[in-house]
Structure formats: C-alpha cells, structure tokens
Design a protein around this motif. Structure first.
Motif, PDB file in Angstrom:
ATOM      1  N   GLY A 123      -5.078  -2.135  61.845  1.00 36.10           N
ATOM      2  CA  GLY A 123      -5.579  -1.110  60.943  1.00 36.10           C
ATOM      3  C   GLY A 123      -4.522  -0.199  60.370  1.00 36.10           C
ATOM      4  N   THR A 124      -3.261  -0.410  60.703  1.00 33.23           N
ATOM      5  CA  THR A 124      -2.172   0.393  60.152  1.00 33.23           C
ATOM      6  C   THR A 124      -1.265  -0.519  59.332  1.00 33.23           C
ATOM      7  N   THR A 125      -0.937  -0.080  58.138  1.00 33.15           N
ATOM      8  CA  THR A 125      -0.047  -0.830  57.270  1.00 33.15           C
ATOM      9  C   THR A 125       1.308  -0.135  57.251  1.00 33.15           C
ATOM     10  N   VAL A 126       2.385  -0.910  57.445  1.00 32.10           N
ATOM     11  CA  VAL A 126       3.740  -0.378  57.376  1.00 32.10           C
ATOM     12  C   VAL A 126       4.463  -1.101  56.241  1.00 32.10           C
ATOM     13  N   VAL A 127       4.913  -0.321  55.259  1.00 31.68           N
ATOM     14  CA  VAL A 127       5.662  -0.855  54.131  1.00 31.68           C
ATOM     15  C   VAL A 127       7.116  -0.440  54.303  1.00 31.68           C
ATOM     16  N   THR A 128       8.013  -1.413  54.308  1.00 31.75           N
ATOM     17  CA  THR A 128       9.449  -1.119  54.358  1.00 31.75           C
ATOM     18  C   THR A 128      10.032  -1.435  53.001  1.00 31.75           C
ATOM     19  N   LYS A 129      10.676  -0.442  52.393  1.00 34.02           N
ATOM     20  CA  LYS A 129      11.307  -0.616  51.077  1.00 34.02           C
ATOM     21  C   LYS A 129      12.813  -0.491  51.254  1.00 34.02           C
ATOM     22  N   ASN A 130      13.543  -1.416  50.644  1.00 35.96           N
ATOM     23  CA  ASN A 130      14.993  -1.456  50.788  1.00 35.96           C
ATOM     24  C   ASN A 130      15.600  -1.671  49.406  1.00 35.96           C
ATOM     25  N   GLY A 131      16.593  -0.856  49.036  1.00 36.25           N
ATOM     26  CA  GLY A 131      17.217  -1.016  47.727  1.00 36.25           C
ATOM     27  C   GLY A 131      18.362  -0.053  47.512  1.00 36.25           C
ATOM     28  N   THR A 132      18.557   0.320  46.252  1.00 34.22           N
ATOM     29  CA  THR A 132      19.660   1.209  45.888  1.00 34.22           C
ATOM     30  C   THR A 132      19.192   2.298  44.926  1.00 34.22           C
ATOM     31  N   LEU A 144      16.475   3.359  51.962  1.00 28.23           N
ATOM     32  CA  LEU A 144      15.570   2.683  52.877  1.00 28.23           C
ATOM     33  C   LEU A 144      14.388   3.610  53.129  1.00 28.23           C
ATOM     34  N   ALA A 145      13.184   3.118  52.859  1.00 29.78           N
ATOM     35  CA  ALA A 145      11.981   3.931  53.045  1.00 29.78           C
ATOM     36  C   ALA A 145      10.988   3.172  53.908  1.00 29.78           C
ATOM     37  N   THR A 146      10.262   3.917  54.746  1.00 29.27           N
ATOM     38  CA  THR A 146       9.172   3.362  55.541  1.00 29.27           C
ATOM     39  C   THR A 146       7.931   4.195  55.253  1.00 29.27           C
ATOM     40  N   ILE A 147       6.860   3.514  54.846  1.00 28.90           N
ATOM     41  CA  ILE A 147       5.582   4.163  54.534  1.00 28.90           C
ATOM     42  C   ILE A 147       4.563   3.623  55.524  1.00 28.90           C
ATOM     43  N   THR A 148       3.872   4.531  56.249  1.00 35.39           N
ATOM     44  CA  THR A 148       2.941   4.124  57.291  1.00 35.39           C
ATOM     45  C   THR A 148       1.549   4.679  57.020  1.00 35.39           C
ATOM     46  N   GLY A 149       0.539   3.815  56.978  1.00 35.78           N
ATOM     47  CA  GLY A 149      -0.842   4.224  56.800  1.00 35.78           C
ATOM     48  C   GLY A 149      -1.612   3.127  56.109  1.00 35.78           C
ATOM     49  N   PRO A 150      -2.880   3.186  55.884  1.00 39.07           N
ATOM     50  CA  PRO A 150      -3.811   4.136  56.490  1.00 39.07           C
ATOM     51  C   PRO A 150      -4.211   3.699  57.893  1.00 39.07           C
ATOM     52  N   THR A 151      -4.931   4.546  58.577  1.00 39.40           N
ATOM     53  CA  THR A 151      -5.399   4.225  59.923  1.00 39.40           C
ATOM     54  C   THR A 151      -6.765   3.546  59.842  1.00 39.40           C
ATOM     55  N   VAL A 152      -7.263   3.106  60.974  1.00 43.50           N
ATOM     56  CA  VAL A 152      -8.541   2.412  61.018  1.00 43.50           C
ATOM     57  C   VAL A 152      -9.658   3.263  60.435  1.00 43.50           C
ATOM     58  N   SER A 153      -9.664   4.579  60.709  1.00 42.57           N
ATOM     59  CA  SER A 153     -10.747   5.430  60.198  1.00 42.57           C
ATOM     60  C   SER A 153     -10.790   5.407  58.677  1.00 42.57           C
ATOM     61  N   GLY A 154      -9.626   5.340  58.023  1.00 38.99           N
ATOM     62  CA  GLY A 154      -9.605   5.232  56.569  1.00 38.99           C
ATOM     63  C   GLY A 154     -10.109   3.891  56.097  1.00 38.99           C
ATOM     64  N   LEU A 155      -9.820   2.854  56.856  1.00 37.99           N
ATOM     65  CA  LEU A 155     -10.243   1.515  56.469  1.00 37.99           C
ATOM     66  C   LEU A 155     -11.752   1.315  56.584  1.00 37.99           C
ATOM     67  N   LEU A 156     -12.431   2.136  57.383  1.00 31.96           N
ATOM     68  CA  LEU A 156     -13.887   2.029  57.484  1.00 31.96           C
ATOM     69  C   LEU A 156     -14.545   2.261  56.134  1.00 31.96           C
ATOM     70  N   ASP A 157     -13.905   3.052  55.266  1.00 34.77           N
ATOM     71  CA  ASP A 157     -14.428   3.275  53.919  1.00 34.77           C
ATOM     72  C   ASP A 157     -14.483   1.967  53.130  1.00 34.77           C
ATOM     73  N   CYS A 158     -13.660   0.993  53.502  1.00 32.77           N
ATOM     74  CA  CYS A 158     -13.652  -0.302  52.817  1.00 32.77           C
ATOM     75  C   CYS A 158     -14.986  -1.015  52.950  1.00 32.77           C
ATOM     76  N   LEU A 159     -15.789  -0.648  53.950  1.00 33.37           N
ATOM     77  CA  LEU A 159     -17.073  -1.294  54.188  1.00 33.37           C
ATOM     78  C   LEU A 159     -18.205  -0.665  53.382  1.00 33.37           C
ATOM     79  N   HIS A 166      -9.110   6.904  48.746  1.00 28.82           N
ATOM     80  CA  HIS A 166      -7.942   7.747  48.992  1.00 28.82           C
ATOM     81  C   HIS A 166      -7.276   7.368  50.306  1.00 28.82           C
ATOM     82  N   THR A 167      -5.959   7.393  50.319  1.00 32.14           N
ATOM     83  CA  THR A 167      -5.209   7.262  51.571  1.00 32.14           C
ATOM     84  C   THR A 167      -4.113   8.324  51.590  1.00 32.14           C
ATOM     85  N   SER A 168      -3.730   8.701  52.783  1.00 34.27           N
ATOM     86  CA  SER A 168      -2.630   9.626  52.997  1.00 34.27           C
ATOM     87  C   SER A 168      -1.671   8.937  53.959  1.00 34.27           C
ATOM     88  N   GLU A 169      -0.436   8.766  53.540  1.00 31.57           N
ATOM     89  CA  GLU A 169       0.504   7.953  54.292  1.00 31.57           C
ATOM     90  C   GLU A 169       1.778   8.722  54.597  1.00 31.57           C
TER      91      GLU A 169
END
Length: 179
Positions: A123-132, A144-159, A166-169
C-alpha cells in the motif's frame, strides 16, 4: 534542547530519507568526490480530477505541488508544481514528466531532468528519481529524489465510485556536485 514530535509526515519523511541514504551509493556511485549542495525534505500534494479508481484506467488531470525545506549554504526552501492529463488508475500511478523546475526562496530556479523507478509494497509507493540539474542554480549537479506515499488508508478511496482524488507524499531531495 527542544524535543521534536514525530508526526506521521515527519516519520514518513525520515523513512524516505533512510531509503534515499541506502539508494544513493547504488544510484550514483562514483570514484570522484562529491559536494552536497542541498538536502531538502518536503511534501508533494497531488490531485486527481476525476479521481482514480482501483483497476480501470481513465483519463484524469493530475496536478501537484511540492514544498521543500532545505539544509544548504545557498537556499532554505523551494517550491515546484506540475499539471498533466493522462490515463491513470490506482495501480498505475506513474510519475508525470521527466523535468521539474524548483523555484528557490532567493528567486533563483533549478531545472532537474530525471528518470524514475517505481516500487509499490504493502500500500505504499516509493518513487526514486535520479538525474541532473540541467539549468539554473546548481547546473551540472546530480539530483536524487525519493517520494513516498500514499498509505493504505489513502488507497481505500480507490474502492469508492469517486475514486482517490488526493494524495500527500513525503519527498527527500539531494543535490550534489562533482568539483
């Protein structure tokens, strides 16, 4: 000394920072010495209109804004934003675009061109961005950036019929230069 209360956002940011620290040597290992120009933590707020649902991809407008608080000799904070329209579902929340323009508190800007890798676990998505940094302040530096979110409670809205709107990461960004 003032004690800091670990809110869920700060805890998530600390976890993202730990992931970033682990990923940094693998992502940008180099024999040359590197100078840390800025370490920034922040929050990325993302909106989906219409909301995205669990499995069915649908056309949606994705808007986002990121605020950064930085530890740097040059900048203290920054902001960036984006808006795209594409096909998404809760199982295909792929990062939008490859470039990010950060507006720093001193009025300068940095353009970061990055590639992304996405991992979703429990239920948690981690995006790793790498560049210049391709233009502006810190031009030529590695990013180098790491973006973490959303949590399971946010994903319940998918149902729900309206989907997740909305997500907050948590975001951790490191900018390093090679002298």
């Amino acid at each position: 000394m003032t004690a800091r209360v670990l809110t869920p956002r700060r805890t998530l940011a600390a976890a993202a920072g730990a992931l970033l620290a682990l990923a940094a040597p693998a992502a940008g290992a180099s024999a040359q010495p590197q100078v840390l120009e800025a370490t920034c933590v922040g929050t990325q707020e993302v909106g989906y209109s219409p909301g995205i649902v669990l499995l069915t991809e649908r056309q949606t407008t994705v808007t986002g804004s990121t605020t950064y608080d930085c530890l740097s000799a040059d900048v203290e904070s920054g902001t960036s934003g984006f808006s795209v329209s594409d096909s998404r579902s809760c199982t295909s929340v792929t990062p939008s675009g490859a470039a990010e323009t950060i507006r720093w508190d001193d009025g300068s800007e940095s353009v970061l061109t990055m590639s992304s890798a996405v991992v979703s676990v429990g239920g948690t998505t981690v995006v790793t961005k790498n560049g210049t940094v391709t233009d502006g302040r810190f031009e030529g530096a590695l990013a180098l950036a790491t973006i973490t979110g959303p949590t399971v409670s946010g994903l319940l809205d998918c149902l729900t019929p309206g989907g997740m709107t909305h997500t907050s990461e948590a975001v951790v960004l490191e900018i390093t230069s090679i002298p």
